[in-house]
Design an enzyme around this catalytic site. Structure first.
Site, PDB file in Angstrom:
ATOM      1  N   HIS A  94       1.079  -1.264   0.027  1.00 33.05           N
ATOM      2  CA  HIS A  94       0.226   0.228  -0.136  1.00 33.05           C
ATOM      3  C   HIS A  94       0.776   0.942   0.195  1.00 33.05           C
ATOM      4  CE1 HIS A  94      -3.646   2.400   0.377  1.00 33.05           C
ATOM      5  NE2 HIS A  94      -2.635   3.270   1.566  1.00 33.05           N
ATOM      6  N   SER A  95       0.596   1.660  -1.244  1.00 33.78           N
ATOM      7  CA  SER A  95       1.361   3.493  -0.893  1.00 33.78           C
ATOM      8  C   SER A  95       2.804   3.270  -1.216  1.00 33.78           C
ATOM      9  CB  SER A  95       1.432   4.359   0.266  1.00 33.78           C
ATOM     10  OG  SER A  95       1.567   5.683   0.202  1.00 33.78           O
ATOM     11  N   MET A  96       3.896   3.556  -0.473  1.00 33.00           N
ATOM     12  CA  MET A  96       5.144   3.082  -0.569  1.00 33.00           C
ATOM     13  C   MET A  96       5.935   2.032  -0.576  1.00 33.00           C
ATOM     14  SD  MET A  96       8.018   4.098   2.176  1.00 33.00           S
ATOM     15  CE  MET A  96       8.374   2.798   3.730  1.00 33.00           C
ATOM     16  N   SER A  98       3.844  -0.459  -2.113  1.00 38.01           N
ATOM     17  CA  SER A  98       3.937  -1.157  -3.053  1.00 38.01           C
ATOM     18  C   SER A  98       5.092  -0.834  -3.793  1.00 38.01           C
ATOM     19  CB  SER A  98       3.025   0.038  -4.115  1.00 38.01           C
ATOM     20  OG  SER A  98       1.920  -0.134  -4.080  1.00 38.01           O
ATOM     21  N   SER A 122      -0.936  -0.842  -4.730  1.00 41.49           N
ATOM     22  CA  SER A 122      -2.305   0.004  -3.890  1.00 41.49           C
ATOM     23  C   SER A 122      -2.180   1.205  -3.725  1.00 41.49           C
ATOM     24  CB  SER A 122      -3.178  -0.699  -2.584  1.00 41.49           C
ATOM     25  OG  SER A 122      -3.266  -0.096  -2.202  1.00 41.49           O
TER      26      SER A 122
END
Length: 252
Positions: A94-96, A98, A122
């Site tokens: 998720h976010s970083m 990813s 994500s």
């Protein structure tokens, strides 16, 4: 509840799934911890185990130095997974997370464990397309808190507490610094199918930008847009897990 032991500080499991066929490895966002995914494992179908990555310098690893490069997170996660994982696995970031999941996948694909069966990316642009977030780590504490609150990461006012700030903000700042310094070079596509997930109202990244992950796979990708802001997986967890289970079962 104490998570089942994994034999490495890099991985936490919140439920034992000794008969699971596939392990879903979860990578947190900037400033995030393995605990972000605590409630996920109970909601996954029984054939999937969950292992959440715990980055240094936070929660159970609070006394360890914060990482100096995003690649350091991928190096550590890949080494831990190679030493403690058997059987098929997938990566979800998720976010970083990813970006860290992508870098981890590159390392594992070249090693004895082999590539994941799928990558879930994500709420993040693909590598090399970081946009306007590159200066976040240079903000003062109030500015950094404003960014976190805008993304929906914490309720407004929660980080007004000085003690909580001293625990949370160093990891957030270090992670944003590492994102800004991350230079992946030319895109290296994975021979792995990709599911990209985006929040329809995410103030930091548009769904069309998240869809750019299609350039990082030779096996095809799908984009899923869900209602919500940057932290849509919190409020839409059931929908996210349905997508994960569907795609791991080959339904995408």
């Amino acid at each position: 509840m104490t998570p089942p032991a994994t034999g490495t500080p890099w991985l936490r499991r919140f439920h034992d799934r000794p008969h699971a066929r596939t392990t879903l490895v979860l990578f947190p966002h900037a400033g995030g911890t393995a605990n972000f995914y605590r409630d996920w494992s109970a909601d996954l179908p029984a054939e999937y185990a969950l292992a959440a990555v715990q980055y240094p310098g936070r929660e159970t690893r609070l006394r360890e130095p914060l990482p100096e490069r995003l690649e350091d997170l991928a190096d550590g996660a890949a080494a831990a997974l190679e030493g403690h994982l058997t059987g098929p696995y997938a990566l979800f970031g998720h976010s970083m997370g990813s970006l860290v999941a992508y870098e981890t996948a590159l390392r594992l694909a070249a090693g004895p464990l082999g590539p994941p069966v799928r990558l879930f990316a994500s709420a993040r642009r693909p590598p090399g397309r970081e946009g306007t977030a590159s200066g976040v780590h240079l903000l003062d504490d109030d500015g950094l808190v404003a960014v976190i609150e805008k993304l929906g990461g914490t309720p407004p006012g929660l980080l007004d507490d000085p003690d909580l700030r001293s625990l949370v903000l160093p990891a957030v700042r270090a992670d944003y610094r590492n994102i800004a310094a991350y230079r992946p070079g030319d895109p290296v596509p994975l021979d792995v199918p990709v599911t990209a997930l985006a929040g329809a109202d995410d103030p930091s990244v548009a769904p069309a930008e998240v869809d750019g992950w299609g350039a990082f796979t030779t096996r095809g990708h799908v984009l899923e847009v869900l209602p919500g802001d940057h932290f849509f997986p919190v409020r839409r967890r059931a929908e996210v897990l349905r997508i994960v289970a569907r795609d791991l079962a080959g339904g995408a």
